[in-house]
Design a protein around this motif. Structure first.
Motif, PDB file in Angstrom:
ATOM      1  N   MET A 117     -47.942-132.289 -25.170  1.00  0.00           N
ATOM      2  CA  MET A 117     -47.480-131.193 -24.317  1.00  0.00           C
ATOM      3  C   MET A 117     -46.168-131.601 -23.649  1.00  0.00           C
ATOM      4  SD  MET A 117     -49.476-129.294 -21.191  1.00  0.00           S
ATOM      5  CE  MET A 117     -50.747-128.725 -22.335  1.00  0.00           C
ATOM      6  N   ARG A 118     -45.243-130.694 -23.632  1.00  0.00           N
ATOM      7  CA  ARG A 118     -43.915-130.967 -23.091  1.00  0.00           C
ATOM      8  C   ARG A 118     -43.995-131.355 -21.607  1.00  0.00           C
ATOM      9  NH1 ARG A 118     -38.813-129.884 -24.816  1.00  0.00           N
ATOM     10  NH2 ARG A 118     -37.187-129.403 -23.287  1.00  0.00           N
ATOM     11  N   ASN A 119     -43.276-132.408 -21.246  1.00  0.00           N
ATOM     12  CA  ASN A 119     -43.260-132.889 -19.865  1.00  0.00           C
ATOM     13  C   ASN A 119     -42.168-132.139 -19.094  1.00  0.00           C
ATOM     14  OD1 ASN A 119     -43.041-134.287 -17.440  1.00  0.00           O
ATOM     15  ND2 ASN A 119     -43.535-136.252 -18.365  1.00  0.00           N
ATOM     16  N   GLN A 120     -42.560-131.036 -18.476  1.00  0.00           N
ATOM     17  CA  GLN A 120     -41.590-130.191 -17.763  1.00  0.00           C
ATOM     18  C   GLN A 120     -41.041-130.887 -16.527  1.00  0.00           C
ATOM     19  OE1 GLN A 120     -40.359-127.617 -19.011  1.00  0.00           O
ATOM     20  NE2 GLN A 120     -41.821-126.959 -20.554  1.00  0.00           N
ATOM     21  N   ARG A 121     -41.841-131.756 -15.907  1.00  0.00           N
ATOM     22  CA  ARG A 121     -41.361-132.467 -14.723  1.00  0.00           C
ATOM     23  C   ARG A 121     -40.223-133.417 -15.095  1.00  0.00           C
ATOM     24  NH1 ARG A 121     -46.947-134.678 -12.242  1.00  0.00           N
ATOM     25  NH2 ARG A 121     -47.251-135.099 -14.463  1.00  0.00           N
ATOM     26  N   LEU A 122     -40.369-134.075 -16.249  1.00  0.00           N
ATOM     27  CA  LEU A 122     -39.314-134.971 -16.698  1.00  0.00           C
ATOM     28  C   LEU A 122     -38.045-134.187 -17.050  1.00  0.00           C
ATOM     29  CD1 LEU A 122     -38.263-137.735 -17.514  1.00  0.00           C
ATOM     30  CD2 LEU A 122     -39.420-137.462 -19.731  1.00  0.00           C
ATOM     31  N   VAL A 123     -38.205-133.051 -17.715  1.00  0.00           N
ATOM     32  CA  VAL A 123     -37.066-132.211 -18.060  1.00  0.00           C
ATOM     33  C   VAL A 123     -36.328-131.751 -16.802  1.00  0.00           C
ATOM     34  CG1 VAL A 123     -36.374-129.999 -19.076  1.00  0.00           C
ATOM     35  CG2 VAL A 123     -38.076-131.421 -20.228  1.00  0.00           C
ATOM     36  N   ALA A 124     -37.077-131.306 -15.790  1.00  0.00           N
ATOM     37  CA  ALA A 124     -36.467-130.840 -14.545  1.00  0.00           C
ATOM     38  C   ALA A 124     -35.713-131.960 -13.848  1.00  0.00           C
ATOM     39  CB  ALA A 124     -37.548-130.269 -13.623  1.00  0.00           C
ATOM     40  N   ALA A 125     -36.276-133.169 -13.853  1.00  0.00           N
ATOM     41  CA  ALA A 125     -35.615-134.301 -13.203  1.00  0.00           C
ATOM     42  C   ALA A 125     -34.342-134.684 -13.943  1.00  0.00           C
ATOM     43  CB  ALA A 125     -36.571-135.493 -13.141  1.00  0.00           C
ATOM     44  N   MET A 126     -34.388-134.613 -15.281  1.00  0.00           N
ATOM     45  CA  MET A 126     -33.189-134.912 -16.074  1.00  0.00           C
ATOM     46  C   MET A 126     -32.093-133.894 -15.799  1.00  0.00           C
ATOM     47  SD  MET A 126     -35.089-135.974 -19.652  1.00  0.00           S
ATOM     48  CE  MET A 126     -33.582-135.793 -20.614  1.00  0.00           C
ATOM     49  N   SER A 148     -28.661-136.154 -20.154  1.00  0.00           N
ATOM     50  CA  SER A 148     -29.259-135.695 -21.406  1.00  0.00           C
ATOM     51  C   SER A 148     -30.241-136.746 -21.898  1.00  0.00           C
ATOM     52  CB  SER A 148     -28.167-135.474 -22.458  1.00  0.00           C
ATOM     53  OG  SER A 148     -27.553-136.720 -22.781  1.00  0.00           O
ATOM     54  N   GLN A 149     -30.958-136.406 -22.946  1.00  0.00           N
ATOM     55  CA  GLN A 149     -31.894-137.366 -23.526  1.00  0.00           C
ATOM     56  C   GLN A 149     -31.147-138.606 -24.025  1.00  0.00           C
ATOM     57  OE1 GLN A 149     -34.612-135.701 -26.396  1.00  0.00           O
ATOM     58  NE2 GLN A 149     -35.044-133.898 -25.146  1.00  0.00           N
ATOM     59  N   VAL A 150     -29.971-138.403 -24.615  1.00  0.00           N
ATOM     60  CA  VAL A 150     -29.194-139.529 -25.135  1.00  0.00           C
ATOM     61  C   VAL A 150     -28.723-140.437 -23.995  1.00  0.00           C
ATOM     62  CG1 VAL A 150     -27.071-140.179 -26.347  1.00  0.00           C
ATOM     63  CG2 VAL A 150     -28.460-138.262 -27.178  1.00  0.00           C
ATOM     64  N   ARG A 151     -28.223-139.831 -22.924  1.00  0.00           N
ATOM     65  CA  ARG A 151     -27.736-140.628 -21.799  1.00  0.00           C
ATOM     66  C   ARG A 151     -28.882-141.329 -21.081  1.00  0.00           C
ATOM     67  NH1 ARG A 151     -23.965-137.198 -18.019  1.00  0.00           N
ATOM     68  NH2 ARG A 151     -23.860-139.245 -16.995  1.00  0.00           N
ATOM     69  N   LEU A 152     -30.035-140.668 -20.959  1.00  0.00           N
ATOM     70  CA  LEU A 152     -31.190-141.318 -20.329  1.00  0.00           C
ATOM     71  C   LEU A 152     -31.659-142.482 -21.192  1.00  0.00           C
ATOM     72  CD1 LEU A 152     -33.321-141.456 -18.106  1.00  0.00           C
ATOM     73  CD2 LEU A 152     -34.695-139.811 -19.405  1.00  0.00           C
ATOM     74  N   ALA A 153     -31.659-142.304 -22.490  1.00  0.00           N
ATOM     75  CA  ALA A 153     -32.067-143.384 -23.395  1.00  0.00           C
ATOM     76  C   ALA A 153     -31.155-144.593 -23.220  1.00  0.00           C
ATOM     77  CB  ALA A 153     -32.036-142.898 -24.839  1.00  0.00           C
ATOM     78  N   ARG A 202     -39.841-138.190 -27.516  1.00  0.00           N
ATOM     79  CA  ARG A 202     -41.314-138.184 -27.504  1.00  0.00           C
ATOM     80  C   ARG A 202     -41.840-138.063 -26.081  1.00  0.00           C
ATOM     81  NH1 ARG A 202     -40.542-141.888 -31.882  1.00  0.00           N
ATOM     82  NH2 ARG A 202     -40.522-143.674 -30.452  1.00  0.00           N
ATOM     83  N   TRP A 203     -41.137-138.697 -25.126  1.00  0.00           N
ATOM     84  CA  TRP A 203     -41.562-138.561 -23.726  1.00  0.00           C
ATOM     85  C   TRP A 203     -41.471-137.112 -23.285  1.00  0.00           C
ATOM     86  CZ3 TRP A 203     -37.994-143.006 -21.563  1.00  0.00           C
ATOM     87  CH2 TRP A 203     -38.481-144.245 -22.022  1.00  0.00           C
ATOM     88  N   VAL A 204     -40.430-136.434 -23.734  1.00  0.00           N
ATOM     89  CA  VAL A 204     -40.185-135.053 -23.315  1.00  0.00           C
ATOM     90  C   VAL A 204     -41.049-134.071 -24.093  1.00  0.00           C
ATOM     91  CG1 VAL A 204     -38.489-133.196 -23.219  1.00  0.00           C
ATOM     92  CG2 VAL A 204     -37.830-135.514 -22.528  1.00  0.00           C
ATOM     93  N   ALA A 205     -40.916-134.079 -25.412  1.00  0.00           N
ATOM     94  CA  ALA A 205     -41.544-133.049 -26.246  1.00  0.00           C
ATOM     95  C   ALA A 205     -43.043-133.234 -26.413  1.00  0.00           C
ATOM     96  CB  ALA A 205     -40.868-133.020 -27.623  1.00  0.00           C
ATOM     97  N   GLN A 206     -43.503-134.492 -26.489  1.00  0.00           N
ATOM     98  CA  GLN A 206     -44.916-134.762 -26.743  1.00  0.00           C
ATOM     99  C   GLN A 206     -45.676-135.194 -25.496  1.00  0.00           C
ATOM    100  OE1 GLN A 206     -45.377-137.430 -30.109  1.00  0.00           O
ATOM    101  NE2 GLN A 206     -43.594-136.552 -31.142  1.00  0.00           N
ATOM    102  N   GLY A 207     -44.969-135.343 -24.396  1.00  0.00           N
ATOM    103  CA  GLY A 207     -45.628-135.741 -23.163  1.00  0.00           C
ATOM    104  C   GLY A 207     -46.129-137.170 -23.179  1.00  0.00           C
ATOM    105  N   ARG A 208     -45.539-138.021 -24.037  1.00  0.00           N
ATOM    106  CA  ARG A 208     -45.940-139.429 -24.089  1.00  0.00           C
ATOM    107  C   ARG A 208     -45.630-140.122 -22.765  1.00  0.00           C
ATOM    108  NH1 ARG A 208     -45.894-141.592 -29.389  1.00  0.00           N
ATOM    109  NH2 ARG A 208     -46.773-140.046 -30.832  1.00  0.00           N
ATOM    110  N   THR A 209     -46.456-141.080 -22.400  1.00  0.00           N
ATOM    111  CA  THR A 209     -46.227-141.849 -21.175  1.00  0.00           C
ATOM    112  C   THR A 209     -45.574-143.180 -21.532  1.00  0.00           C
ATOM    113  OG1 THR A 209     -48.161-140.867 -20.119  1.00  0.00           O
ATOM    114  CG2 THR A 209     -47.298-142.896 -19.150  1.00  0.00           C
TER     115      THR A 209
END
Length: 253
Positions: A1-10, A16-21, A33-40
Motif C-alpha cells: 500500500m502506498r505510503n502517503q505520509r512519506l509522499v507528503a513529507a517528500m 524527489s525519490q531520486v534526490r531522497l535516495a 518500494r518504500w513509497v509505492a509498496q509501503g515497505r519499511t
C-alpha cells in the motif's frame, strides 16, 4: 500500500525519490518500494530518511520500533493450550532458576502435564526459586461467574482438588499461595523470563483457547504488562494458610 505520509513529507521537503535516495545512500528503486509498496526501511535508513525530510520516524512509519520489539517478544503462538507439545510444561518447570508464578482459577491440567508437580515445586523452592501461586477463591464471586459461563462445570471443586494436591508443598519456605476474587482475562504461567499466556474466550474452556509464548526483556512491553496485572491481583489476594480451614467447613482461609 502506498505510503502517503512519506509522499507528503517528500513533497513538503521538496525532494524527489531520486534526490531522497541520494541523500540516504540507497538505490532509487529502493525508495520507490518504500513509497509505492509501503515497505519499511531498515532502522538506519529510517533514521536517515527522517533526518533528510526533517520529521520524526513515527510520522512516516508509525511506532515501528515498538512493533518490531513486540514481534521479537513473541516466541510462539498456539491455536489452543492443548496444542502445546507434550513435555513442554515439565521442561519449563525443570529449568526454572529464579521464579515460577501461576495466575489462574484452577489450572487442573498442570498436575496432569507433570510427573509430580508438588515434588517439582518443593524441589525448585529448595534451590532458591521463588514460587507464587495465585488461584481463584472457591467461595468468591468471580469463580461463581466463571462457573456459570462454562455451563456449571464445578470450578470451585476443581480449585479444591488442586489445593488438596498441592497440600504437601504448602508451608514450604519460598512457596506462597494466595486466593483471588477477580475476573480472570488470561491464565499466565511465568518461568523466569518465559511467560505463557492462555487467553480466555467467553464460555469456552481455557484448554481450547489460544496461548502466547512471550519472552520478557529490556525491550518487552506485553510481558511486563501481564506481570503488572499479576502483581495487582496478588497484592489484593488473601494468603492461603491451610487447606481446608476446618475439617467440617470446607472453607478456605
Amino acid at each position: 500500500m502506498r505510503n502517503q505520509r512519506l509522499v507528503a513529507a517528500m513533497n513538503q521537503a521538496g525532494l524527489s525519490q531520486v534526490r531522497l535516495a541520494a541523500a540516504v545512500g540507497v538505490d532509487p528503486k529502493t525508495v520507490e518500494r518504500w513509497v509505492a509498496q509501503g515497505r519499511t526501511p531498515h532502522p538506519r535508513h529510517r533514521v536517515a530518511v527522517s533526518d533528510a525530510l526533517g520529521c520524526d520516524v513515527a510520522a512516516l512509519w508509525g511506532d515501528v520500533d515498538r512493533a518490531e520489539a513486540a514481534a521479537q517478544e513473541i516466541v510462539g503462538v498456539y491455536p489452543a493450550r492443548r496444542a502445546v507439545p507434550s513435555g513442554t510444561w515439565q521442561a519449563f518447570l525443570a529449568g526454572v532458576e529464579q521464579r515460577f508464578e501461576l495466575h489462574a482459577f484452577a489450572a487442573t491440567f498442570l498436575p496432569d502435564q507433570t510427573l509430580d508437580l508438588t515434588t517439582e515445586i518443593v524441589t525448585m523452592a529448595a534451590r532458591g526459586v521463588q514460587v507464587r501461586l495465585l488461584l481463584g477463591d472457591p467461595e468468591g464471586d468471580a469463580v461463581a461467574v466463571r462457573t456459570q459461563e462454562e455451563g456449571g462445570t464445578g470450578l470451585a471443586g476443581r480449585i479444591a482438588l488442586v489445593l488438596a494436591y498441592l497440600a504437601p508443598a504448602l508451608g514450604t519456605p519460598g512457596v506462597e499461595v494466595r486466593l483471588h476474587d477477580r475476573a480472570l482475562y488470561a491464565t499466565t504461567f511465568r518461568f523466569d523470563d518465559d511467560l505463557l499466556v492462555n487467553t480466555h474466550i467467553w464460555g469456552s474452556p481455557a484448554g481450547a483457547n489460544p496461548l502466547l509464548h512471550l519472552k520478557d526483556g529490556p525491550e518487552a512491553s506485553m510481558a511486563p504488562a501481564y506481570q503488572a496485572g499479576f502483581e495487582r491481583v496478588w497484592n489484593g489476594a488473601k494468603p492461603l494458610e491451610a487447606w481446608p480451614r476446618t475439617e467440617d467447613s470446607g472453607k478456605v482461609a
